[in-house]
Design a protein around this motif. Structure first.
Motif, PDB file in Angstrom:
ATOM      1  N   LEU A   1       0.848  -1.210   0.056  1.00 15.07           N
ATOM      2  CA  LEU A   1      -0.006  -0.161  -0.058  1.00 15.07           C
ATOM      3  C   LEU A   1       0.859   1.389  -0.189  1.00 15.07           C
ATOM      4  CD1 LEU A   1      -2.837  -0.940   2.402  1.00 15.07           C
ATOM      5  CD2 LEU A   1      -2.815  -0.852  -0.093  1.00 15.07           C
ATOM      6  N   LEU A   2       2.053   1.328   0.745  1.00 10.12           N
ATOM      7  CA  LEU A   2       3.022   2.507   1.110  1.00 10.12           C
ATOM      8  C   LEU A   2       3.278   2.835  -0.712  1.00 10.12           C
ATOM      9  CD1 LEU A   2       4.378   4.406   2.463  1.00 10.12           C
ATOM     10  CD2 LEU A   2       5.964   2.871   2.744  1.00 10.12           C
ATOM     11  N   GLY A   3       3.748   1.724  -1.488  1.00 10.35           N
ATOM     12  CA  GLY A   3       3.994   2.293  -2.811  1.00 10.35           C
ATOM     13  C   GLY A   3       3.070   2.816  -3.709  1.00 10.35           C
ATOM     14  N   LEU A   4       1.856   2.613  -3.370  1.00  8.79           N
ATOM     15  CA  LEU A   4       0.696   2.895  -4.607  1.00  8.79           C
ATOM     16  C   LEU A   4       0.770   4.602  -4.744  1.00  8.79           C
ATOM     17  CD1 LEU A   4      -2.253   0.558  -3.421  1.00  8.79           C
ATOM     18  CD2 LEU A   4      -0.668   0.516  -5.333  1.00  8.79           C
ATOM     19  N   PRO A   5       0.860   5.373  -3.717  1.00  7.75           N
ATOM     20  CA  PRO A   5       0.615   6.816  -4.350  1.00  7.75           C
ATOM     21  C   PRO A   5       2.114   7.343  -4.981  1.00  7.75           C
ATOM     22  CG  PRO A   5       0.451   6.499  -1.917  1.00  7.75           C
ATOM     23  CD  PRO A   5       0.806   5.388  -2.241  1.00  7.75           C
ATOM     24  N   PHE A   6       2.954   6.388  -5.002  1.00  5.47           N
ATOM     25  CA  PHE A   6       4.241   6.910  -5.720  1.00  5.47           C
ATOM     26  C   PHE A   6       4.371   5.917  -7.295  1.00  5.47           C
ATOM     27  CE2 PHE A   6       4.919   7.590  -1.305  1.00  5.47           C
ATOM     28  CZ  PHE A   6       4.782   8.848  -1.177  1.00  5.47           C
ATOM     29  N   ALA A   7       3.517   4.936  -7.322  1.00  5.05           N
ATOM     30  CA  ALA A   7       3.718   4.340  -8.515  1.00  5.05           C
ATOM     31  C   ALA A   7       3.680   4.948  -9.816  1.00  5.05           C
ATOM     32  CB  ALA A   7       2.694   3.016  -8.414  1.00  5.05           C
ATOM     33  N   GLY A   8       4.473   4.789 -10.609  1.00  2.00           N
ATOM     34  CA  GLY A   8       4.695   5.254 -11.910  1.00  2.00           C
ATOM     35  C   GLY A   8       5.472   6.597 -11.921  1.00  2.00           C
ATOM     36  N   GLY A   9       5.609   7.103 -10.717  1.00  2.00           N
ATOM     37  CA  GLY A   9       6.142   8.393 -10.644  1.00  2.00           C
ATOM     38  C   GLY A   9       7.713   8.786 -10.046  1.00  2.00           C
ATOM     39  N   THR A  10       8.085  10.039 -10.033  1.00  2.00           N
ATOM     40  CA  THR A  10       9.332  10.410  -9.503  1.00  2.00           C
ATOM     41  C   THR A  10       9.448  11.275  -8.617  1.00  2.00           C
ATOM     42  OG1 THR A  10       9.462  11.862 -11.435  1.00  2.00           O
ATOM     43  CG2 THR A  10      10.363   9.729 -11.926  1.00  2.00           C
TER      44      THR A  10
ATOM     45  N   ALA B   1      11.244   2.702   3.678  1.00  4.76           N
ATOM     46  CA  ALA B   1      10.120   2.075   4.549  1.00  4.76           C
ATOM     47  C   ALA B   1       9.497   0.847   3.911  1.00  4.76           C
ATOM     48  CB  ALA B   1       9.176   3.322   4.770  1.00  4.76           C
ATOM     49  N   GLY B   2       9.176   0.987   2.566  1.00  9.04           N
ATOM     50  CA  GLY B   2       8.579  -0.032   1.851  1.00  9.04           C
ATOM     51  C   GLY B   2       9.696  -1.399   1.867  1.00  9.04           C
ATOM     52  N   GLY B   3      10.871  -0.855   1.592  1.00  5.23           N
ATOM     53  CA  GLY B   3      11.535  -1.985   1.578  1.00  5.23           C
ATOM     54  C   GLY B   3      12.015  -2.765   3.103  1.00  5.23           C
ATOM     55  N   THR B   4      11.824  -1.790   3.995  1.00  3.85           N
ATOM     56  CA  THR B   4      11.794  -2.783   5.455  1.00  3.85           C
ATOM     57  C   THR B   4      10.708  -3.384   5.476  1.00  3.85           C
ATOM     58  OG1 THR B   4      13.139  -0.591   6.232  1.00  3.85           O
ATOM     59  CG2 THR B   4      12.007  -1.877   7.835  1.00  3.85           C
ATOM     60  N   LEU B   5       9.371  -2.824   5.358  1.00  2.00           N
ATOM     61  CA  LEU B   5       8.362  -3.593   5.611  1.00  2.00           C
ATOM     62  C   LEU B   5       8.230  -4.978   4.597  1.00  2.00           C
ATOM     63  CD1 LEU B   5       5.678  -0.608   5.640  1.00  2.00           C
ATOM     64  CD2 LEU B   5       6.323  -2.280   7.473  1.00  2.00           C
TER      65      LEU B   5
ATOM     66  N   ILE C   1      15.009 -10.616  -1.983  1.00  2.00           N
ATOM     67  CA  ILE C   1      15.863  -9.781  -3.023  1.00  2.00           C
ATOM     68  C   ILE C   1      15.443  -9.960  -4.354  1.00  2.00           C
ATOM     69  CG2 ILE C   1      18.160  -9.563  -4.041  1.00  2.00           C
ATOM     70  CD1 ILE C   1      19.221  -9.977  -1.088  1.00  2.00           C
ATOM     71  N   LEU C   2      15.261 -11.285  -4.567  1.00  2.00           N
ATOM     72  CA  LEU C   2      14.694 -11.723  -5.900  1.00  2.00           C
ATOM     73  C   LEU C   2      13.246 -10.885  -6.334  1.00  2.00           C
ATOM     74  CD1 LEU C   2      16.050 -15.245  -6.214  1.00  2.00           C
ATOM     75  CD2 LEU C   2      17.062 -13.037  -7.546  1.00  2.00           C
ATOM     76  N   LEU C   3      12.460 -11.146  -5.355  1.00  2.00           N
ATOM     77  CA  LEU C   3      11.051 -10.571  -5.364  1.00  2.00           C
ATOM     78  C   LEU C   3      10.752  -9.128  -5.587  1.00  2.00           C
ATOM     79  CD1 LEU C   3       8.798 -12.648  -2.972  1.00  2.00           C
ATOM     80  CD2 LEU C   3       8.748 -12.700  -5.386  1.00  2.00           C
ATOM     81  N   THR C   4      11.947  -8.411  -4.931  1.00  2.00           N
ATOM     82  CA  THR C   4      11.951  -6.968  -4.864  1.00  2.00           C
ATOM     83  C   THR C   4      12.428  -6.551  -6.382  1.00  2.00           C
ATOM     84  OG1 THR C   4      12.422  -6.607  -2.569  1.00  2.00           O
ATOM     85  CG2 THR C   4      12.932  -5.062  -4.113  1.00  2.00           C
TER      86      THR C   4
ATOM     87  N   LEU D   1      15.126   2.429 -10.910  1.00  2.00           N
ATOM     88  CA  LEU D   1      13.954   2.014 -10.133  1.00  2.00           C
ATOM     89  C   LEU D   1      14.085   2.033  -8.578  1.00  2.00           C
ATOM     90  CD1 LEU D   1      12.401  -0.974 -12.207  1.00  2.00           C
ATOM     91  CD2 LEU D   1      11.341   1.137 -12.200  1.00  2.00           C
ATOM     92  N   VAL D   2      13.249   2.483  -7.963  1.00  2.00           N
ATOM     93  CA  VAL D   2      13.597   2.668  -6.302  1.00  2.00           C
ATOM     94  C   VAL D   2      12.706   2.050  -5.242  1.00  2.00           C
ATOM     95  CG1 VAL D   2      15.087   4.669  -6.822  1.00  2.00           C
ATOM     96  CG2 VAL D   2      12.804   5.109  -6.505  1.00  2.00           C
ATOM     97  N   TYR D   3      11.351   1.709  -5.937  1.00  2.00           N
ATOM     98  CA  TYR D   3      10.646   1.309  -4.640  1.00  2.00           C
ATOM     99  C   TYR D   3      10.335  -0.078  -4.864  1.00  2.00           C
ATOM    100  CZ  TYR D   3       6.710   0.959  -1.229  1.00  2.00           C
ATOM    101  OH  TYR D   3       6.169   0.482  -0.328  1.00  2.00           O
ATOM    102  N   PRO D   4      10.392  -1.007  -4.062  1.00  2.00           N
ATOM    103  CA  PRO D   4      11.058  -0.681  -2.633  1.00  2.00           C
ATOM    104  C   PRO D   4      12.665  -0.607  -2.771  1.00  2.00           C
ATOM    105  CG  PRO D   4      10.347  -2.951  -2.453  1.00  2.00           C
ATOM    106  CD  PRO D   4       9.752  -2.092  -3.838  1.00  2.00           C
ATOM    107  N   SER D   5      13.174  -0.106  -1.751  1.00  2.00           N
ATOM    108  CA  SER D   5      14.591  -0.023  -1.731  1.00  2.00           C
ATOM    109  C   SER D   5      15.366  -1.449  -1.758  1.00  2.00           C
ATOM    110  CB  SER D   5      15.153   0.753  -0.600  1.00  2.00           C
ATOM    111  OG  SER D   5      16.580   0.429  -0.510  1.00  2.00           O
TER     112      SER D   5
END
Length: 188
Positions: free
Chosen positions: A17-26, A162-166, A90-93, A109-113
């Motif tokens: 959910l955290l990544g949704l507002p930023f999807a496709g954006g910079t 935060a997304g990478g941590t979760l 790591i592979l799924l990310t 590409l940066v989300y998730p870290s």
């Protein structure tokens, strides 16, 4: 081990959910901008030192430590999971989430870290293996340092960290909760 499925599910859902507002954006969000401003005063040398925990040789050394601790305790299945769970995260990310969210920064590409996923996955394994509060404290300190460095050097936004941590916590906890049997010790 089933009790860790609930926090795993919560972390996974929050990461998605955290990544949704930023999807496709910079563009950074307000929290991302505030975090970048908070570490802007740090020198490049200090920032590079802060990201050291995310370097592959550090993450690999921590992975080896987790495996050795498992093997010394006679927990061979856990030793295998100590390697497999972070690798899966790591592979799924890299192969699934980053292309899915399509968030870019500096041509990457940066989300998730991925830096964060690798570090947090291994630290989560170490917490599960050692069951020591000191590992939690050291892990949180390493994560905070790495986050400051990753944001300060412009590699990631805070929401990527935060997304990478979760996501890392979710994958490791789900993997760890899989029912398993330890082989019986040899009597001969």
């Amino acid at each position: 081990m089933r009790t860790i499925r609930v926090p795993a599910a919560v972390c996974g859902l929050l990461a998605l959910l955290l990544g949704l507002p930023f999807a496709g954006g910079t563009a950074p969000g307000s929290v991302d901008s505030a975090a970048a401003g908070a570490v802007a005063h740090l020198s490049p040398g200090a920032l590079r030192a802060l990201v050291l925990p995310t370097e592959p040789y550090v993450v690999l050394a921590l992975s080896v430590l987790a495996v050795v601790l498992c093997l010394r305790a006679g927990r061979r299945v856990d030793a295998g999971l100590a390697l497999a769970a972070p690798l899966l995260a790591i592979l799924l990310t890299g192969w699934l989430l980053k292309p899915l969210y399509d968030r870019w920064k500096n041509g990457t590409l940066v989300y998730p870290s991925g830096h964060t996923v690798s570090l947090v996955a291994v630290l989560t394994v170490l917490v599960l293996v050692t069951r020591r509060i000191i590992m939690v404290v050291l892990g949180v300190l390493a994560l905070v340092a790495a986050a400051a460095g990753l944001v300060g050097l412009g590699y990631h936004y805070l929401t990527d960290v935060a997304g990478g941590t979760l996501f890392a916590v979710a994958v490791v906890l789900f993997t760890w909760s899989v029912p398993r049997r330890e082989p019986a010790p040899s009597t001969g």
